[in-house]
Design an enzyme around this catalytic site. Structure first.
Site, PDB file in Angstrom:
ATOM      1  N   ASP A  94     -10.815   2.771  -3.746  1.00 17.04           N
ATOM      2  CA  ASP A  94     -10.841   2.405  -2.324  1.00 17.04           C
ATOM      3  C   ASP A  94     -11.932   1.402  -1.972  1.00 17.04           C
ATOM      4  O   ASP A  94     -12.086   1.036  -0.804  1.00 17.04           O
ATOM      5  CB  ASP A  94     -10.940   3.661  -1.461  1.00 17.04           C
ATOM      6  CG  ASP A  94      -9.683   4.512  -1.585  1.00 17.04           C
ATOM      7  OD1 ASP A  94      -8.587   3.928  -1.550  1.00 17.04           O
ATOM      8  OD2 ASP A  94      -9.800   5.729  -1.736  1.00 17.04           O
ATOM      9  N   ASP A 155      -1.216   4.057  -3.076  1.00 19.31           N
ATOM     10  CA  ASP A 155      -2.178   3.526  -2.103  1.00 19.31           C
ATOM     11  C   ASP A 155      -2.989   2.361  -2.692  1.00 19.31           C
ATOM     12  O   ASP A 155      -3.496   1.511  -1.974  1.00 19.31           O
ATOM     13  CB  ASP A 155      -3.188   4.592  -1.655  1.00 19.31           C
ATOM     14  CG  ASP A 155      -2.630   6.005  -1.577  1.00 19.31           C
ATOM     15  OD1 ASP A 155      -1.625   6.281  -2.245  1.00 19.31           O
ATOM     16  OD2 ASP A 155      -3.214   6.825  -0.878  1.00 19.31           O
TER      17      ASP A 155
HETATM   18  N1  GLY Z   1      -5.337   6.467   0.746  1.00 14.66           N
HETATM   19  C1  GLY Z   1      -5.436   7.833   1.024  1.00 14.66           C
HETATM   20  C2  GLY Z   1      -4.506   8.310   2.046  1.00 14.66           C
HETATM   21  O1  GLY Z   1      -3.625   7.582   2.500  1.00 14.66           O
HETATM   22  O2  GLY Z   1      -4.626   9.470   2.424  1.00 14.66           O
END
Ligand code: GLY
Length: 378
Positions: A94, A155
């Site tokens: 992230d 993600d």
């Molecule tokens: N990227 C983590 C979520 O969408 O919860």
């Protein structure tokens, strides 16, 4: 703005008002990932969600074309510099979310030279997680964690723009090549034949072979987590934009078609697309907000002759209007978020039927996209 779009102006006013009220509370802190009874607490900059607040501040600056957000932006930017210097909780893919909405946004909006350097340093930090054999960026955990080493998640596509940007700035294509390999592996392994998606996929870290798909935040390993599908629509579109590989745009369309086909009557999907109209399960307004941005960008990237352009744009506007009418916290005076009815992680009962900070960010991004032309931070 034409009358038909008056709701957009009203929503932008509502959002700017909330952001202004929130500045003293989150001046040198950030809102937590999810609210508690619709109220976010002030937390330190140490989580994957910490950049959505500064992302909203940059959007507010762009909308108002004023300097009124500059002071808080500069306090927040300092915190992102320190976080990278001190490597605070950066054992995650992230880093892309964190530094696209801080360093890339600052470089695009303000042209700050130090943010240019920060982009490259953050991209270097993300590159450490690239597993050359498997061609993937490890999603979670440190690199010695045998339960996480070899796992990618859908993600992750949203973290790739940081790598594309680093290649653009440095002229070194190593970042871009890694991003394209990761996107290709996502396309090959995460998308199922019917255009649904796994949330996560494991690779054998020694041989690089794909092993199996599973879920973490979806209903089941073979269901389709709504937010994952929305990340995929937007993420594949962004990889097309930065790489020119048209197959990414085809993947984004497949995912978009499935997502749209599972929308209930009010156009805001349940937290997993296995559920349909009439289910007692919660909606995920954050997936809806992400999907609007993804669908609008997808429509923009498709050739003018492609009839799907209108279809995706119309779907995005319908979802937007529904969020505006039924899912904002307008009129709830104690709330400090923007959207209600988000779901962070149903399986661990975290942030269920609450505001979630990325939902708020993408809601504002969607309003910006619908109301003006915008040079995105991704
Ligand atoms: N990227 C983590 C979520 O969408 O919860």
């Amino acid at each position: 703005m034409e009358n038909e779009f008056l709701w957009l102006k009203n929503d932008l006013d509502f959002v700017l008002d909330r952001i202004r009220k929130n500045i003293p509370v989150f001046y040198n802190k950030v809102p937590g990932a999810a609210s508690h009874h619709l109220i976010y607490e002030a937390t330190p900059n140490n989580y994957w969600t910490s950049s959505f607040w500064i992302g909203m501040l940059f959007l507010a600056k762009e909308i108002t074309q004023t300097n009124e957000f500059d002071e808080v932006i500069s306090v927040q930017m300092k915190s992102f510099q320190e976080r990278l210097e001190n490597k605070v909780e950066l054992e995650t893919h992230d880093i892309g979310f964190l530094y696209s909405l801080s360093a890339v946004a600052d470089y695009k909006v303000n042209g700050t030279k130090t943010s240019r350097d920060l982009i490259v340093q953050a991209a270097d930090c993300l590159m450490v997680r690239f597993n050359e054999k498997a061609g993937i960026i490890q999603a979670w955990g440190n690199l010695d964690d045998l339960n996480e080493n070899g796992r990618m998640i859908i993600d992750g596509l949203m973290n790739l723009p940081l790598l594309y940007k680093a290649s653009e700035l440095t002229g070194n294509d190593v970042y871009k090549k890694a991003a394209i390999r990761h996107a290709k592996q996502t396309q090959k392994y995460i998308i199922r034949e019917n255009n649904t998606t796994y949330h996560t996929y494991f690779f054998d870290r020694r041989t690089g072979e794909g092993v199996e798909g599973s879920t973490a935040q979806g209903y089941s390993d073979d269901s389709c987590w709504a937010r994952g599908q929305a990340w995929g629509i937007y993420g594949f579109t962004l990889s097309y934009l930065h790489s020119g590989d048209y197959t990414f745009l085809e993947s984004a369309q497949g995912l978009a078609d499935y997502y749209i086909s599972r929308l209930p009557v009010d156009n805001v999907a349940y937290w997993d697309l296995i559920f349909q109209e009439g289910s007692q399960q919660e909606r995920d307004s954050s997936a809806a907000a992400i999907s609007i941005c993804g669908l609008l960008e997808l429509a923009k990237q498709l050739p003018l002759s492609n009839s799907n352009r209108n279809r995706y744009e119309e779907a995005a506007i319908k979802i937007s209007k529904s969020l505006s009418e039924l899912y904002t916290t307008k009129g709830i005076s104690e709330a400090n978020g923007l959207l209600k009815h988000g779901v962070y992680d149903k399986n661990s009962n975290k942030g269920v039927d609450e505001s979630v900070i990325w939902g708020d960010y993408y809601y504002l991004e969607s309003l910006v996209r619908l109301s003006r032309s915008w040079n995105m931070y991704w």
